[in-house]
Design an enzyme around this catalytic site. Structure first.
Site, PDB file in Angstrom:
ATOM      1  N   LYS A  94     -10.191  -5.029  -6.163  1.00 24.28           N
ATOM      2  CA  LYS A  94     -11.304  -4.121  -6.446  1.00 24.28           C
ATOM      3  C   LYS A  94     -10.822  -2.748  -6.899  1.00 24.28           C
ATOM      4  O   LYS A  94     -11.594  -1.970  -7.450  1.00 24.28           O
ATOM      5  CB  LYS A  94     -12.224  -3.997  -5.217  1.00 24.28           C
ATOM      6  N   LYS A 101      -3.378 -11.069  -7.886  1.00 21.03           N
ATOM      7  CA  LYS A 101      -4.672 -11.225  -7.206  1.00 21.03           C
ATOM      8  C   LYS A 101      -5.703 -10.261  -7.801  1.00 21.03           C
ATOM      9  O   LYS A 101      -5.378  -9.126  -8.148  1.00 21.03           O
ATOM     10  CB  LYS A 101      -4.489 -10.933  -5.711  1.00 21.03           C
ATOM     11  N   LYS A 108       0.832  -1.219   0.000  1.00 20.36           N
ATOM     12  CA  LYS A 108       0.000   0.000   0.000  1.00 20.36           C
ATOM     13  C   LYS A 108       0.863   1.265   0.000  1.00 20.36           C
ATOM     14  O   LYS A 108       0.458   2.287  -0.551  1.00 20.36           O
ATOM     15  CB  LYS A 108      -0.948  -0.008   1.206  1.00 20.36           C
TER      16      LYS A 108
END
Length: 332
Positions: free
Chosen positions: A200, A197, A115
């Site tokens: 979203k 992966k 992140k």
């Protein structure tokens, strides 16, 4: 252990449209836990603000995430459904546990590194310490098991380490939780880059299938899914795209890989992609319909929030009171 049942705890961020990865790895299986466990399902809005949010959007998605919990079959009479920020004990315990968590432990967290790279202009302290808030979420309810995807296992392990450390200093205070990882659908991969992966937040709309996508959209995305130059529908090394589609099909149908291979023997990738898309769309249709119905009843959603927060606070405050006493705070 509450009411002679072990405790299960789960949380989902209201930070964007949820994917079939969220559904297959978590939401689809949640309703099964309520028979065996005392279950807590949280909309973790405090976690969401480690990344800048548009306030009105965050509020909207909080309602939507709660509606999705309900649409996926979670009965509020059998499960405690609530919003994290409605139970202040989460934030208070997180601060206390920060003081029992080592800097080195947090700096090794894989998701912090990921992140930080994605949000390089906003590497804030909350992003660094949010695994401690996640530990507080879990430990507040004397949680025995935490159903998670493989990528969250590291955070549950940190919660275990913090619990063991605190218990070692102050005697038994927290239950040491165990992660439960689904045997199938551990990690649903991107349809465009099947080595990554499904996320979203992916900028490529064709890479991600959302729970609330309509049937035509779902089928179109699967038709465009990246595969390989082979033609055989077989689970094997180097066939990441087909392996991912077989995993998705297996999760929705309950069929093993060898069954799928027999079912599609002699058939092409195009036919298989269509079958996966139609199966996925048909399974999601009742969820989408119930979600749309619930979103129109804001008063009902707020009643669920209030009742859930009251129940969660009852259990959370019992743990927090014990923790406050043990660390030496004066309780009035």
């Amino acid at each position: 252990m509450l009411n002679d049942k072990k405790v299960s705890y789960s949380g989902i961020q209201p930070s964007g449209n949820l994917t079939i990865g969220n559904y297959l790895g978590a939401l689809k299986n949640f309703s099964e836990y309520s028979e065996k466990y005392k279950t807590f399902y949280c909309v973790v809005d405090e976690h969401a603000i480690t990344v800048r949010q548009v306030p009105a959007e965050l509020r909207k998605r909080t309602y939507e995430t709660l509606a999705l919990y309900l649409a996926c079959g979670l009965d509020p009479e059998q499960n405690c459904l609530y919003v994290q920020s409605h139970v202040p004990a989460h934030a208070e315990l997180a601060w206390i546990l920060n003081c029992y968590t080592m800097f080195g432990e947090l700096s090794r967290m894989t998701q912090f590194k990921d992140k930080s790279a994605k949000h390089a202009n906003n590497v804030n302290a909350g992003l660094f310490t949010y695994p401690v808030l996640m530990a507080a979420d879990i430990l507040l309810y004397q949680t025995d098991v935490v159903p998670v995807g493989i990528d969250q296992k590291q955070h549950v392990e940190l919660a275990r380490d913090i619990a063991v450390r605190f218990n070692g200093v102050y005697s038994d205070t927290f239950t040491v939780p165990e992660p439960i990882i689904s045997k199938t659908g551990k990690k649903i991969m991107s349809l465009a880059e099947p080595t990554k992966k499904m996320s979203k937040s992916d900028e490529n709309a064709n890479a991600v299938v959302y729970i609330l996508d309509d049937k035509d959209t779902v089928i179109r995305k699967f038709k465009r899914a990246v595969t390989d130059s082979d033609t055989e529908i077989k689970y094997a090394e180097g066939k990441d795209g087909i392996n991912n589609l077989m995993t998705i099909y297996s999760c929705f149908t309950g069929k093993e890989f060898d069954e799928i291979e027999r079912e599609f023997a002699g058939k092409g990738y195009g036919e298989f992609k269509l079958a996966v898309g139609e199966t996925c769309a048909d399974c999601l249709a009742p969820v989408r319909e119930e979600f749309n119905r619930l979103l129109k009843d804001k008063a009902y959603l707020e009643t669920v929030m209030k009742n859930g927060a009251a129940e969660a606070a009852y259990y959370a405050n019992k743990t927090l009171s014990k923790v406050r006493r043990k660390v030496g705070f004066v309780n009035l």
